[in-house]
Design a protein around this motif. Structure first.
Motif, PDB file in Angstrom:
ATOM      1  N   ARG A  69      23.954 -43.135 -40.289  1.00  0.00           N
ATOM      2  CA  ARG A  69      24.447 -41.836 -39.820  1.00  0.00           C
ATOM      3  C   ARG A  69      24.239 -40.762 -40.889  1.00  0.00           C
ATOM      4  N   ILE A  70      24.541 -41.102 -42.146  1.00  0.00           N
ATOM      5  CA  ILE A  70      24.380 -40.146 -43.235  1.00  0.00           C
ATOM      6  C   ILE A  70      22.911 -39.791 -43.426  1.00  0.00           C
ATOM      7  N   CYS A  71      22.029 -40.801 -43.354  1.00  0.00           N
ATOM      8  CA  CYS A  71      20.586 -40.536 -43.476  1.00  0.00           C
ATOM      9  C   CYS A  71      20.116 -39.565 -42.405  1.00  0.00           C
ATOM     10  N   ARG A  72      20.555 -39.796 -41.169  1.00  0.00           N
ATOM     11  CA  ARG A  72      20.167 -38.888 -40.070  1.00  0.00           C
ATOM     12  C   ARG A  72      20.688 -37.483 -40.312  1.00  0.00           C
ATOM     13  N   GLU A  73      21.938 -37.384 -40.745  1.00  0.00           N
ATOM     14  CA  GLU A  73      22.549 -36.076 -40.940  1.00  0.00           C
ATOM     15  C   GLU A  73      21.864 -35.296 -42.063  1.00  0.00           C
ATOM     16  N   LEU A  74      21.415 -36.010 -43.099  1.00  0.00           N
ATOM     17  CA  LEU A  74      20.774 -35.347 -44.238  1.00  0.00           C
ATOM     18  C   LEU A  74      19.257 -35.288 -44.106  1.00  0.00           C
ATOM     19  N   GLY A  75      18.713 -35.866 -43.024  1.00  0.00           N
ATOM     20  CA  GLY A  75      17.276 -35.821 -42.795  1.00  0.00           C
ATOM     21  C   GLY A  75      16.476 -36.711 -43.720  1.00  0.00           C
ATOM     22  N   CYS A  76      17.072 -37.825 -44.147  1.00  0.00           N
ATOM     23  CA  CYS A  76      16.393 -38.737 -45.066  1.00  0.00           C
ATOM     24  C   CYS A  76      15.849 -39.956 -44.336  1.00  0.00           C
ATOM     25  N   GLU A  88      27.215 -46.576 -41.082  1.00  0.00           N
ATOM     26  CA  GLU A  88      27.605 -45.319 -41.724  1.00  0.00           C
ATOM     27  C   GLU A  88      26.447 -44.757 -42.553  1.00  0.00           C
ATOM     28  N   ARG A  89      25.719 -45.639 -43.213  1.00  0.00           N
ATOM     29  CA  ARG A  89      24.582 -45.179 -44.005  1.00  0.00           C
ATOM     30  C   ARG A  89      23.483 -44.596 -43.118  1.00  0.00           C
TER      31      ARG A  89
END
Length: 216
Positions: free
Chosen positions: A87-94, A84-85
């Protein structure tokens, strides 16, 4: 309900439509429970052997199986959180994200950040972002060009190159604190201080990652 209304007023979007940073599972709690089950099972097996009560071996075997399942469940939760982390990194570009606590920084942040409130740091290819958590929303974006200095631990008095330095709390472990000195929204330089990093990321880890990005 009050928090959701505040988020909606601040960001113009319902809280449920934004992301949340998943917390690590309580590894120590699971490990202690599994260890206790294993220890109890071994003790029960020894008692069954000494007292010649083979039927108690079934209870010992059950305890071992439960300890194994508990460890497997902990591993599965960890894998789910990691996925999940990512996925969130990819979505926020981090490149990397992680939870920490804000100990000091920009005066206007105190309007919404109570002392030592948890925040999430996000490091991308071009900037460092501070996210308010639960739900995640951008609070401060710091382009690398505005970063003047980063360091861990307490600063030397001669190295104070910032205009404002406001610590809201006393650092419990000053050596494991990260300071980011940057110009934000004008000519003033502020020192933002972070501490109490989540398991797996220390102040030194963040220092090395940010330093590498600044040098790239």
């Amino acid at each position: 309900m009050g928090e959701e209304k505040r988020v909606e007023e601040m960001y113009g979007q319902p809280a449920e439509t934004t992301l949340r940073w998943p917390t690590n599972p309580p590894v120590r709690r699971y490990q202690l429970a599994a260890d206790a089950l294993l220890l109890g099972s071994v003790a029960l097996a020894a008692f069954a052997f000494v007292q010649s009560r083979p039927h108690l071996l079934l209870g010992s075997a059950t305890g071992v199986a439960m300890a194994f399942l508990l460890q497997r469940w902990e591993q599965r939760l960890g894998e789910q959180v990691a996925a999940e982390r990512e996925r969130i990194c990819r979505e926020l570009g981090c490149v990397v994200m992680g939870m920490t606590h804000q100990a000091g920084g920009i005066p206007y942040m105190k309007t919404y950040l109570r002392p030592s409130q948890p925040v999430v740091l996000g490091l991308s290819e071009t900037h460092l972002t501070i996210y308010l958590d639960d739900p995640l929303r951008v609070y401060v974006t710091i382009p690398f060009g505005d970063v003047l200095r980063i360091f861990t631990g307490l600063p030397a008095e001669a190295d104070a190159v910032w205009d404002e330095d406001n610590l809201d709390v006393e650092l419990s472990s000053p050596a494991d604190s990260l300071s980011v000195v940057a110009r934000l929204g004008g000519t003033k330089a502020y020192r933002l201080v972070f501490h109490k990093f989540e398991t797996g990321m220390s102040a030194h880890d963040w220092y090395e990652r940010i330093k590498a990005r600044l040098a790239a």
